[in-house]
Scaffold this active site. Sequence first.
Site, PDB file in Angstrom:
ATOM      1  N   LYS A 113      -8.958  -2.075   5.345  1.00  0.00           N
ATOM      2  CA  LYS A 113      -9.160  -2.526   3.960  1.00  0.00           C
ATOM      3  C   LYS A 113      -8.092  -3.534   3.550  1.00  0.00           C
ATOM      4  O   LYS A 113      -8.381  -4.525   2.875  1.00  0.00           O
ATOM      5  CB  LYS A 113      -9.150  -1.325   3.010  1.00  0.00           C
ATOM      6  CG  LYS A 113     -10.339  -0.393   3.167  1.00  0.00           C
ATOM      7  CD  LYS A 113     -10.449   0.590   2.031  1.00  0.00           C
ATOM      8  CE  LYS A 113      -9.371   1.642   2.028  1.00  0.00           C
ATOM      9  NZ  LYS A 113      -9.580   2.679   3.057  1.00  0.00           N
ATOM     10  N   HIS A 168       0.858  -1.185   0.000  1.00  0.00           N
ATOM     11  CA  HIS A 168       0.000   0.000   0.000  1.00  0.00           C
ATOM     12  C   HIS A 168       0.889   1.228   0.000  1.00  0.00           C
ATOM     13  O   HIS A 168       1.866   1.309   0.743  1.00  0.00           O
ATOM     14  CB  HIS A 168      -0.906   0.044   1.225  1.00  0.00           C
ATOM     15  CG  HIS A 168      -1.700   1.321   1.305  1.00  0.00           C
ATOM     16  ND1 HIS A 168      -2.846   1.530   0.573  1.00  0.00           N
ATOM     17  CD2 HIS A 168      -1.471   2.470   1.998  1.00  0.00           C
ATOM     18  CE1 HIS A 168      -3.304   2.744   0.812  1.00  0.00           C
ATOM     19  NE2 HIS A 168      -2.497   3.336   1.678  1.00  0.00           N
ATOM     20  N   ASP A 195     -15.661   1.380   6.919  1.00  0.00           N
ATOM     21  CA  ASP A 195     -14.675   2.375   6.515  1.00  0.00           C
ATOM     22  C   ASP A 195     -15.273   3.349   5.513  1.00  0.00           C
ATOM     23  O   ASP A 195     -15.077   4.563   5.609  1.00  0.00           O
ATOM     24  CB  ASP A 195     -13.437   1.704   5.911  1.00  0.00           C
ATOM     25  CG  ASP A 195     -12.494   2.721   5.298  1.00  0.00           C
ATOM     26  OD1 ASP A 195     -11.949   3.542   6.051  1.00  0.00           O
ATOM     27  OD2 ASP A 195     -12.336   2.728   4.065  1.00  0.00           O
ATOM     28  N   SER A 205      -8.402   3.227   8.735  1.00  0.00           N
ATOM     29  CA  SER A 205      -9.004   3.209   7.402  1.00  0.00           C
ATOM     30  C   SER A 205      -8.171   2.378   6.438  1.00  0.00           C
ATOM     31  O   SER A 205      -8.690   1.501   5.729  1.00  0.00           O
ATOM     32  CB  SER A 205      -9.144   4.642   6.883  1.00  0.00           C
ATOM     33  OG  SER A 205      -9.642   4.661   5.565  1.00  0.00           O
ATOM     34  N   ARG A 243     -15.986  11.530   8.027  1.00  0.00           N
ATOM     35  CA  ARG A 243     -14.758  12.252   8.375  1.00  0.00           C
ATOM     36  C   ARG A 243     -14.490  13.367   7.375  1.00  0.00           C
ATOM     37  O   ARG A 243     -14.086  14.473   7.739  1.00  0.00           O
ATOM     38  CB  ARG A 243     -13.574  11.285   8.414  1.00  0.00           C
ATOM     39  CG  ARG A 243     -13.563  10.361   9.619  1.00  0.00           C
ATOM     40  CD  ARG A 243     -12.537   9.253   9.440  1.00  0.00           C
ATOM     41  NE  ARG A 243     -11.208   9.796   9.209  1.00  0.00           N
ATOM     42  CZ  ARG A 243     -10.253   9.163   8.528  1.00  0.00           C
ATOM     43  NH1 ARG A 243     -10.493   7.986   7.972  1.00  0.00           N
ATOM     44  NH2 ARG A 243      -9.072   9.713   8.387  1.00  0.00           N
TER      45      ARG A 243
END
Length: 439
Positions: free
Chosen positions: A187, A82, A161, A183, A168
């Site tokens: 995922k 990521h 999320d 968050s 948010r």
Amino acid sequence: MRAVDLIRKKRDSGEHSRDEIAFLVASYTRGEIPEYQMSAWLMAAWLRGLNRAEITFLTEAMLHSGEVLDLSDIPGQKVDKHSTGGVGDKTSLILAPIVAAGGLTVPMISGRGLGHTGGTLDKLEAISGFNTSLTLEEFRRVLRTCGMGLIGQTAEIAPADKKIYALRDATGTVENIGLICASIMSKKMAEGLDALVLDVKTGSGAFMKRKEDAEALAEVMVETGQRMGKRVVALITDMGQPLGRMAGHSNEIRECLEVLSGSGPADLRELSIELSAWMFFLGGKTSDVAAGRELASGLIASGAAFQKFRQVVELQGGDVRVIDEPQRLAQARSAAHVTSSGSGFVASINCENLGTALAILGGGRATKEDRIDHAVGLEFHQRVGSRVEKGQPLATIHYNADAMLAEAGALIAASYEISAEPPKSIPPLILRVIGGSES
């Protein structure tokens, strides 16, 4: 248990239990807690903070709000990467085929670009027909067949999320390390991973512009993943200038194909190989990261990684002809140079402004509903430390809309600081590694 009591508790700097956070997340996801109460709790958490245990509890609750993929029927270790995002950051499309060609499984669930950063899904959709909206069963089939798959978040994955992030975004509670961590990690953990490599950007083109903020986020994400029983490492990498020479979706696909063919820009190639090496190490394919680098380089040199990319494009419905004929990708109608206003050295680059200029041209989004023009893009000719002469090109704009050219061009020109003296130091591409000890 009542939401109002938990709001008061966090408002007064109290520490939540696992059960309390699970109640909040589950009840809000089911619609049993109104938005105004969840908004109040998010603001209390933003102001008072969440400790490491609470962040893990929040990540777990968001993870288990939907389906967690069970990929145990697919052989091999499941590893993903990521990135927190930047300009020209296209490493996912290079390292996924490298790592899959090396025998690991890469179940990559990615996002779209928003603001000044590009999204992996948008880049992939520059390939005509490429389907990033596979069902989970189709995703499994692709993974089983070629060891990698590239899709967007489905309705079944971490629905809490999606709902909480939207809140948010509307309540000014996005920029909080604990909430950001939960968050991202909820995922990623929903992918059924054994290991995860994080690329946390810092510099002018990153969300975390200060190195210490990037390090703080990286440390929290690594610890959260480890608390959940996963092998996790974070690389703090420089985003003080674009990664590679290209930005814009078709342009970036072309550049990925260059790297997979054994050429391409040195910085993009280096980072892709380094991230792949860590994935091989954490996935148990190599005994150390150095061996992972050798394996990754060999898979590029042999053509195995290039063929793996071809295979996933075909399996996900894309036009495989673009693999050998990149000119089939969408191309902008016009091009214009942005030139240096003086002679000297490139002292710094405001990378975020470059991403904003690309979005102005149609290559990015201001809102999730905006449509992407895959053909437009930027080509970068100078890096920090480069010597330039007055009138020499800094960047080339590939554009379709004449009306947007002047605004984008002015923003790009203002992004380059030209100095009489070269910069005293240029940050290395990889600034620090957190976690993932080789000992």
